[in-house]
Design an enzyme around this catalytic site. Structure first.
Site, PDB file in Angstrom:
ATOM      1  N   ASP A 141       0.888  -1.332  -0.059  1.00 10.78           N
ATOM      2  CA  ASP A 141       0.132   0.098  -0.102  1.00 10.78           C
ATOM      3  C   ASP A 141       0.944   1.459  -0.056  1.00 10.78           C
ATOM      4  O   ASP A 141       0.585   2.367   0.481  1.00 10.78           O
ATOM      5  CB  ASP A 141      -0.816  -0.150   1.106  1.00 10.78           C
ATOM      6  CG  ASP A 141      -2.017   0.944   1.222  1.00 10.78           C
ATOM      7  OD1 ASP A 141      -2.564   1.450   2.191  1.00 10.78           O
ATOM      8  OD2 ASP A 141      -2.225   1.550  -0.117  1.00 10.78           O
ATOM      9  N   LYS A 144       2.806   3.570  -5.453  1.00 11.81           N
ATOM     10  CA  LYS A 144       2.305   2.500  -6.646  1.00 11.81           C
ATOM     11  C   LYS A 144       3.513   2.110  -7.624  1.00 11.81           C
ATOM     12  O   LYS A 144       3.536   1.003  -8.143  1.00 11.81           O
ATOM     13  CB  LYS A 144       1.097   3.290  -7.277  1.00 11.81           C
ATOM     14  CG  LYS A 144       0.200   3.719  -6.232  1.00 11.81           C
ATOM     15  CD  LYS A 144       0.012   2.828  -5.029  1.00 11.81           C
ATOM     16  CE  LYS A 144      -0.834   3.493  -3.857  1.00 11.81           C
ATOM     17  NZ  LYS A 144      -0.720   2.796  -2.733  1.00 11.81           N
ATOM     18  N   ASP A 169      -3.200  -2.882  -2.710  1.00 15.64           N
ATOM     19  CA  ASP A 169      -4.174  -1.756  -2.582  1.00 15.64           C
ATOM     20  C   ASP A 169      -4.031  -1.140  -3.849  1.00 15.64           C
ATOM     21  O   ASP A 169      -2.923  -0.861  -4.586  1.00 15.64           O
ATOM     22  CB  ASP A 169      -4.144  -1.048  -1.484  1.00 15.64           C
ATOM     23  CG  ASP A 169      -5.169   0.151  -1.454  1.00 15.64           C
ATOM     24  OD1 ASP A 169      -5.292   1.110  -0.726  1.00 15.64           O
ATOM     25  OD2 ASP A 169      -6.467  -0.272  -1.848  1.00 15.64           O
ATOM     26  N   ASN A 170      -5.164  -0.415  -4.504  1.00 17.76           N
ATOM     27  CA  ASN A 170      -5.003   0.739  -5.501  1.00 17.76           C
ATOM     28  C   ASN A 170      -4.466   0.119  -6.747  1.00 17.76           C
ATOM     29  O   ASN A 170      -3.783   0.814  -7.436  1.00 17.76           O
ATOM     30  CB  ASN A 170      -4.135   1.708  -5.064  1.00 17.76           C
ATOM     31  CG  ASN A 170      -4.363   2.183  -3.692  1.00 17.76           C
ATOM     32  OD1 ASN A 170      -3.439   2.380  -2.816  1.00 17.76           O
ATOM     33  ND2 ASN A 170      -5.378   2.758  -3.517  1.00 17.76           N
ATOM     34  N   GLU A 199     -11.284   4.503  -1.420  1.00 12.89           N
ATOM     35  CA  GLU A 199     -11.825   4.643   0.009  1.00 12.89           C
ATOM     36  C   GLU A 199     -12.618   5.917  -0.087  1.00 12.89           C
ATOM     37  O   GLU A 199     -12.077   6.956  -0.570  1.00 12.89           O
ATOM     38  CB  GLU A 199     -10.557   4.867   0.771  1.00 12.89           C
ATOM     39  CG  GLU A 199      -9.133   5.694   0.375  1.00 12.89           C
ATOM     40  CD  GLU A 199      -8.182   4.938  -0.551  1.00 12.89           C
ATOM     41  OE1 GLU A 199      -8.446   4.104  -0.696  1.00 12.89           O
ATOM     42  OE2 GLU A 199      -7.202   5.339  -0.261  1.00 12.89           O
TER      43      GLU A 199
HETATM   44  O1  LIG Z   1      -0.018   6.929  -2.468  1.00 13.58           O
HETATM   45  C1  LIG Z   1      -0.680   6.193  -1.653  1.00 13.58           C
HETATM   46  N1  LIG Z   1      -0.205   5.319  -0.659  1.00 13.58           N
HETATM   47  C2  LIG Z   1       1.283   5.446  -0.205  1.00 13.58           C
HETATM   48  C3  LIG Z   1       1.460   6.237   1.154  1.00 13.58           C
HETATM   49  C4  LIG Z   1       2.830   5.545   1.890  1.00 13.58           C
HETATM   50  N2  LIG Z   1       2.996   5.783   2.940  1.00 13.58           N
HETATM   51  N3  LIG Z   1       4.498   5.388   3.011  1.00 13.58           N
HETATM   52  C5  LIG Z   1       4.721   4.962   1.804  1.00 13.58           C
HETATM   53  C6  LIG Z   1       5.873   4.348   1.493  1.00 13.58           C
HETATM   54  C7  LIG Z   1       6.665   3.561   2.218  1.00 13.58           C
HETATM   55  C8  LIG Z   1       7.790   2.914   1.835  1.00 13.58           C
HETATM   56  C9  LIG Z   1       8.416   3.269   1.002  1.00 13.58           C
HETATM   57  N4  LIG Z   1       9.622   2.785   0.240  1.00 13.58           N
HETATM   58  C10 LIG Z   1       9.620   3.585  -0.768  1.00 13.58           C
HETATM   59  N5  LIG Z   1       8.672   4.224  -1.058  1.00 13.58           N
HETATM   60  C11 LIG Z   1       7.793   3.977  -0.067  1.00 13.58           C
HETATM   61  C12 LIG Z   1       6.707   4.839   0.194  1.00 13.58           C
HETATM   62  N6  LIG Z   1       3.916   5.279   0.735  1.00 13.58           N
HETATM   63  C13 LIG Z   1      -2.077   6.282  -1.961  1.00 13.58           C
HETATM   64  C14 LIG Z   1      -2.760   7.380  -2.898  1.00 13.58           C
HETATM   65  C15 LIG Z   1      -4.152   7.164  -3.111  1.00 13.58           C
HETATM   66  C16 LIG Z   1      -4.793   8.106  -3.825  1.00 13.58           C
HETATM   67  C17 LIG Z   1      -5.749   7.735  -4.553  1.00 13.58           C
HETATM   68  C18 LIG Z   1      -6.344   8.982  -5.328  1.00 13.58           C
HETATM   69  C19 LIG Z   1      -5.786  10.512  -5.187  1.00 13.58           C
HETATM   70  F1  LIG Z   1      -6.343  11.143  -6.046  1.00 13.58           F
HETATM   71  C20 LIG Z   1      -4.935  10.537  -4.500  1.00 13.58           C
HETATM   72  C21 LIG Z   1      -4.251   9.539  -3.786  1.00 13.58           C
HETATM   73  C22 LIG Z   1      -4.780   6.059  -2.362  1.00 13.58           C
HETATM   74  C23 LIG Z   1      -4.257   5.222  -1.691  1.00 13.58           C
HETATM   75  O2  LIG Z   1      -5.161   4.208  -1.279  1.00 13.58           O
HETATM   76  C24 LIG Z   1      -2.907   5.202  -1.538  1.00 13.58           C
HETATM   77  O3  LIG Z   1      -2.399   3.964  -0.761  1.00 13.58           O
HETATM   78 MG   LIG Z   2      -3.807   2.608  -0.717  1.00 15.38          MG
END
Ligand SMILES: O=C(NCCc1nnc(-c2ccc3[nH]cnc3c2)[nH]1)c1cc(-c2ccc(F)cc2)cc(O)c1O
Ligand SMILES: [Mg+2]
Length: 214
Positions: A141, A144, A169-170, A199
């Site tokens: 999650d 992406k 997810d996503n 969500e």
């Molecule tokens: O970017 C997302 N989630 C990512 C958060 C994260 N929290 N931690 C990290 C991490 C953790 C270790 C990592 N190692 C390398 N990259 C890393 C990134 N990434 C995300 C975005 C949306 C979304 C949908 C529609 C929209 F209009 C805008 C947004 C919906 C979702 O359900 C998501 O999960």
């Molecule tokens: Mg997500």
């Protein structure tokens, strides 16, 4: 400086939740996202699918990529057998600090190891740092564009065993086309799509469950 959305979410959990009650923390976050501010938690609809897969797998070793505020961390940890811990990776230190407090408010801090850093750096360290042989369940999650490189990293590091379950997810919104193409066409995975919605919205999204075949 102005508070962040995760910090405002934490305040809502402390105001509307009940300390030590994971269900109340989940409900407080869903209420905040539906009535105050949208936030990128997996949410209640996809969260129920996550719950059913975790319950079915009943994993002993669990990894979550992308803690964010800890919503799915709480959903997963509340279902784990006694003595089982989950490792969760978060890239953003401000979000990690909020997640630690939300997980603690739910009373699940003893079931969670929250690690700050990037998946590319931390996945190769899993065996040595946490004594992990293989993961029974992985929830993807995070960013992406990291799903595909990271699943290949899991394979290279020998972190998957016959029957390991990956839930992503996503896969529709924001979308992970290269990852989907890989797991759906690789003979090493049996994949299944669970249709749902982004969500707290009516936008199409879903979860992809992929079982490693060894
Ligand atoms: O970017 C997302 N989630 C990512 C958060 C994260 N929290 N931690 C990290 C991490 C953790 C270790 C990592 N190692 C390398 N990259 C890393 C990134 N990434 C995300 C975005 C949306 C979304 C949908 C529609 C929209 F209009 C805008 C947004 C919906 C979702 O359900 C998501 O999960
Ligand atoms: Mg997500």
């Amino acid at each position: 400086t102005r508070s962040t959305r995760p910090q405002r979410m934490l305040k809502a959990v402390q105001k509307n939740g009940t300390k030590g009650n994971p269900e109340s923390v989940i409900s407080a976050i869903d209420y905040f996202c539906k009535h105050s501010e949208w936030a990128m938690n997996v949410g209640d609809e996809k969260g129920s699918i996550l719950d059913s897969v975790v319950t079915e797998v009943n994993p002993s070793t669990v990894l979550e990529l992308g803690t964010y505020c800890g919503y799915s961390t709480v959903r997963i940890a509340r279902l784990l057998s006694p003595g089982t811990k989950l490792i969760t990776l978060e890239f953003n230190p401000v979000n990690a600090a909020v997640a630690r407090q939300i997980i603690a408010y739910a009373g699940l801090q003893d079931k969670v190891i929250l690690v700050e850093g990037s998946s590319g750096d931390l996945i190769p360290q899993m065996k040595e740092r946490f004594g992990i042989m293989t993961f029974d369940f992985i929830f993807l999650d995070h960013w992406k564009d990291r799903y595909l490189p990271d699943i290949k990293l899991f394979e290279e590091c020998g972190l998957l065993r016959k029957g390991s379950v990956l839930l992503a997810d996503n896969v529709i919104c924001p979308g992970t086309p290269e990852y989907l193409e890989y797991v759906r066409n690789s003979p090493r995975y049996e994949s299944k799509y669970y249709p749902a919605h982004l969500e707290y919205t009516k936008v199409e999204d879903g979860l992809e469950k992929s079982v490693f075949l060894g």
